[in-house]
Design an enzyme around this catalytic site. Structure first.
Site, PDB file in Angstrom:
ATOM      1  N   LYS A 203      45.331  44.558  28.831  1.00  0.00           N
ATOM      2  CA  LYS A 203      45.230  43.548  29.893  1.00  0.00           C
ATOM      3  C   LYS A 203      44.849  42.224  29.260  1.00  0.00           C
ATOM      4  CE  LYS A 203      42.246  42.549  33.837  1.00  0.00           C
ATOM      5  NZ  LYS A 203      41.380  43.143  34.854  1.00  0.00           N
TER       6      LYS A 203
HETATM    7  C1  R5P Z   1      36.665  41.555  34.408  1.00  0.00           C
HETATM    8  O1  R5P Z   1      36.455  41.702  33.271  1.00  0.00           O
HETATM    9  C2  R5P Z   1      37.210  42.598  35.216  1.00  0.00           C
HETATM   10  O2  R5P Z   1      37.788  43.575  34.413  1.00  0.00           O
HETATM   11  C3  R5P Z   1      38.211  42.179  36.274  1.00  0.00           C
HETATM   12  O3  R5P Z   1      38.740  43.343  36.777  1.00  0.00           O
HETATM   13  C4  R5P Z   1      39.301  41.288  35.770  1.00  0.00           C
HETATM   14  O4  R5P Z   1      38.791  40.075  35.327  1.00  0.00           O
HETATM   15  C5  R5P Z   1      40.449  41.080  36.774  1.00  0.00           C
HETATM   16  O5  R5P Z   1      40.070  40.440  37.854  1.00  0.00           O
HETATM   17  P1  R5P Z   1      40.533  38.956  38.197  1.00  0.00           P
HETATM   18  O6  R5P Z   1      41.966  39.047  38.611  1.00  0.00           O
HETATM   19  O7  R5P Z   1      39.635  38.588  39.320  1.00  0.00           O
HETATM   20  O8  R5P Z   1      40.370  38.104  36.980  1.00  0.00           O
END
Ligand code: R5P
Length: 306
Positions: A203
């Site tokens: 990710k």
């Molecule tokens: C942060 O480290 C978390 O893993 C969140 O799930 C991630 O940042 C994704 O969320 P957002 O789309 O709000 O950035």
């Protein structure tokens, strides 16, 4: 007992039909073991090869984030529209019905809160609990360039080793410290290191310039985080660009659950991810669904996901 009695002679062996050996649909995953593939096949839709992962694990370091104060009220209505739920084991056990058919990506690292140095994470759950919870992936933060870079990389490789033992994929989350430049060069470095060291999914954040080089250089599927809340059309444009430039889906949180209409937004994101819908058309869908939602008695959109 026809076989044992020797009565039925004409068995169907289809000796003239060779058994087919199918490849696995997901990028870089064909040589994995069956259990890993099966779990990845729950996360990613085999028709589109992509996933809409709804991220609401933010509480593991920042407590009750805006939009996540009551996950039972704000997130459960969105679950039917997600392929995968990314969350902590605490929320899974306390809020999510065990009858859910959604793939689960469990937050497996943690430690410091937003009040401390965030890169100082450890693995925060045993592999046995991931097995017990029947998760489809385990997520771990990796801080390339961060103060505790090596520690976070070793967290990831330990998780990969443990998960491989039980057929559970590892999702490496590339976390970018405030002091680092978020450009394609950094994202290529971070995502490639994660994949080289065994992550099954990576990710990362979308970058406007050269994102296609990030997906191209990463041998396993990349999903993008949404990041800070932005206007709905902008978020849909980002998702569209990421998908068209090789991302295998989104792992999106705030841009969905902090939207004016989260149920409409997740369906619009879904159209972009699974049906290559343009941002403009997806935004039209968002507006249509938002007004339908306002019109329903209980405030719940009634469309069923594709
Ligand atoms: C942060 O480290 C978390 O893993 C969140 O799930 C991630 O940042 C994704 O969320 P957002 O789309 O709000 O950035």
């Amino acid at each position: 007992m026809a076989d044992l009695d020797g009565i039925k002679e004409a068995k169907q062996f289809y000796t003239d039909v060779p058994q087919t050996t199918q490849g696995f649909f997901l990028k870089g995953s064909n040589n994995l073991d069956w259990g890993l593939k099966n779990r990845l096949g729950r996360i990613f839709n085999s028709d589109s090869g992509r996933t809409v992962m709804l991220a609401f694990d933010h509480g593991y370091f920042q407590g009750p984030t805006t939009g996540l104060e009551r996950i039972d009220l704000s997130i459960l209505p969105l679950a039917p529209f997600a392929d995968t739920l990314m969350l902590t084991r605490g929320i899974l056990r306390s809020i999510i019905p065990a009858s859910t058919s959604k793939a689960i990506a469990i937050r497996a690292s943690g430690g410091p809160s937003i009040l401390k140095e965030l890169s100082n994470e450890q693995l925060a759950m045993d592999i046995e609990d991931s097995v017990r919870l029947n998760v489809s992936a385990m997520a771990v933060q990796v801080f390339i360039g961060g103060e505790y870079e090596s520690q976070s990389v070793i967290n990831m490789t330990r998780l990969v080793d443990q998960g491989t033992r039980y057929g559970i994929p590892t999702l490496a989350v590339t976390a970018v410290g405030r002091e680092l430049v978020r450009d394609a060069k950094y994202m290529r470095l971070a995502t490639r290191i994660c994949a080289e060291l065994g992550a099954h999914i990576v990710k990362t954040y979308y970058v406007d310039e050269g994102f296609e080089t990030v997906t191209s250089a990463c041998p396993v599927p990349i999903v993008i985080a949404g990041g800070k809340k932005r206007p709905e059309l902008d978020a849909l444009k980002m998702a569209y660009n990421a998908i068209q430039q090789g991302a295998s889906g989104v792992d999106m949180g705030r841009n969905i659950f902090q939207s004016q209409s989260p149920e409409a937004m997740i369906q619009a994101v879904r159209a972009v991810v699974h049906h290559n819908e343009t941002p403009e058309k997806a935004y039209d869908l968002y507006n249509t669904l938002m007004h339908e939602t306002v019109g329903t008695q209980n405030g719940s959109a009634e469309r069923v996901p594709a």
